[in-house]
Write a protein that holds these residues in place. Structure first.
Motif, PDB file in Angstrom:
ATOM      1  N   ALA A 133      36.124  73.189  38.183  1.00 56.58           N
ATOM      2  CA  ALA A 133      35.054  73.234  39.185  1.00 56.58           C
ATOM      3  C   ALA A 133      33.666  73.161  38.552  1.00 56.58           C
ATOM      4  N   GLY A 134      33.479  73.839  37.431  1.00 61.72           N
ATOM      5  CA  GLY A 134      32.174  73.820  36.778  1.00 61.72           C
ATOM      6  C   GLY A 134      31.792  72.437  36.272  1.00 61.72           C
ATOM      7  N   SER A 152      33.994  78.653  37.910  1.00 61.21           N
ATOM      8  CA  SER A 152      33.817  77.422  37.134  1.00 61.21           C
ATOM      9  C   SER A 152      35.106  76.940  36.476  1.00 61.21           C
ATOM     10  N   ASP A 153      36.072  77.836  36.242  1.00 58.30           N
ATOM     11  CA  ASP A 153      37.340  77.441  35.624  1.00 58.30           C
ATOM     12  C   ASP A 153      38.408  77.045  36.641  1.00 58.30           C
ATOM     13  N   THR A 154      38.121  77.171  37.915  1.00 61.41           N
ATOM     14  CA  THR A 154      39.098  76.811  38.947  1.00 61.41           C
ATOM     15  C   THR A 154      39.451  75.332  38.844  1.00 61.41           C
ATOM     16  N   ASP A 195      30.379  74.304  45.736  1.00 61.41           N
ATOM     17  CA  ASP A 195      29.325  75.299  45.950  1.00 61.41           C
ATOM     18  C   ASP A 195      29.584  76.125  47.207  1.00 61.41           C
ATOM     19  N   SER A 196      29.956  75.456  48.283  1.00 62.06           N
ATOM     20  CA  SER A 196      30.154  76.167  49.553  1.00 62.06           C
ATOM     21  C   SER A 196      31.347  77.120  49.485  1.00 62.06           C
ATOM     22  N   LEU A 197      32.353  76.773  48.684  1.00 61.18           N
ATOM     23  CA  LEU A 197      33.525  77.642  48.541  1.00 61.18           C
ATOM     24  C   LEU A 197      33.333  78.716  47.472  1.00 61.18           C
ATOM     25  N   LYS A 198      32.211  78.587  46.720  1.00 61.95           N
ATOM     26  CA  LYS A 198      31.895  79.543  45.646  1.00 61.95           C
ATOM     27  C   LYS A 198      33.065  79.672  44.658  1.00 61.95           C
TER      28      LYS A 198
END
Length: 253
Positions: free
Chosen positions: A190-191, A90-92, A84-87
């Motif tokens: 990530a998501g 979702s596919d990262t 969240d903090s790195l924004k």
């Protein structure tokens, strides 16, 4: 292939207080892990800590450090806060590398990331061949079985697969070829990290005390492959720390 490495570095440790800052040949342990991760080809390597001392020390060698809350119940929750903090998109692809592995093999980091890059699974991990019979029956060595498409079928502290003929016939030799031990390095989309912490706890993970079983219980795939490089053990105790120091000194001799 692009991926991000996140290294959780909790200060508290029952058996080795202040573990991330333990001195190894003139550098704190977490710096060794960071430098190994940087050799993996990651687009970014971030250290996540819950303690100001660790934050200050890490800031001496990189700006990629974030402070997280102290009250997380699991490493995955801490990972979700960092995502969240790195924004992150979702596919990262995010590889979670433990901060107590100063002998980390960079090849294994890139390998586990590539497993996700080549599929649409939300999660991936690695295994190694079991070479000692005692390890098959050791509950601290987590065993894993997978299918032909490199999807994990199950993780267990029990001896899976069960070699029926060998284990039920007195004097029979146990063949070790089918046995794989799970290695605790994970890649996630990530998501999915945020989705995972919303999943209900499964009865299987409670019985086995293995959080990854929650993913399989809810019907998601975990890609798995045998590690290209057999990993060294992490550091849990002062004795482990001494072994790592001795190994590095002998390697540089």
């Amino acid at each position: 292939m692009e991926f991000v490495v996140i290294i959780p570095a909790r200060y508290a440790s029952t058996r080795l207080p202040g573990k991330p800052l333990a001195d190894i040949c003139g550098k704190p342990m977490v710096q060794h892990v960071y430098e190994k991760a940087c050799l993996s080809g990651a687009s970014k390597v971030v250290i996540a800590t819950d303690h100001q001392k660790v934050f200050d020390e890490v800031s001496r060698f990189t700006r990629d450090v974030v402070m997280t809350r102290e009250d997380h119940q699991s490493g995955t929750e801490r990972l979700a806060e960092v995502v969240d903090s790195l924004k992150l998109n979702s596919d990262t692809i995010v590889v979670n590398v433990q901060g107590d592995e100063p002998l980390l093999a960079p090849e294994n980091v890139s390998q586990v990331a590539s497993l996700l890059n080549d599929s649409r699974a939300p999660m991936a991990t690695l295994s190694v061949a079991i070479e000692e019979q005692d390890e098959v029956f050791n509950p601290n060595a987590v065993k894993v079985v997978s299918d032909i498409n490199k999807n994990a079928l199950y993780f267990s502290r029990a001896s899976i697969p069960f070699d029926r003929n060998a284990m039920m016939t007195k004097g029979s030799e146990l063949h070790l070829a089918p046995f794989q031990r799970h290695v605790g390095i994970y890649a996630y989309r990530a998501g999915f990290i945020k989705q995972y912490i919303e999943l209900s706890t499964s009865p299987l993970e409670v019985l086995e005390s293995l959080e990854q079983l929650r993913v399989l219980y809810h019907g998601f795939n975990i890609k798995i492959e045998q590690a290209h490089v057999t990993p060294h053990a992490g550091v849990d105790t002062p004795e482990d720390l001494e072994k790592v120091i001795a190994y590095l000194k002998s390697s540089n001799a």
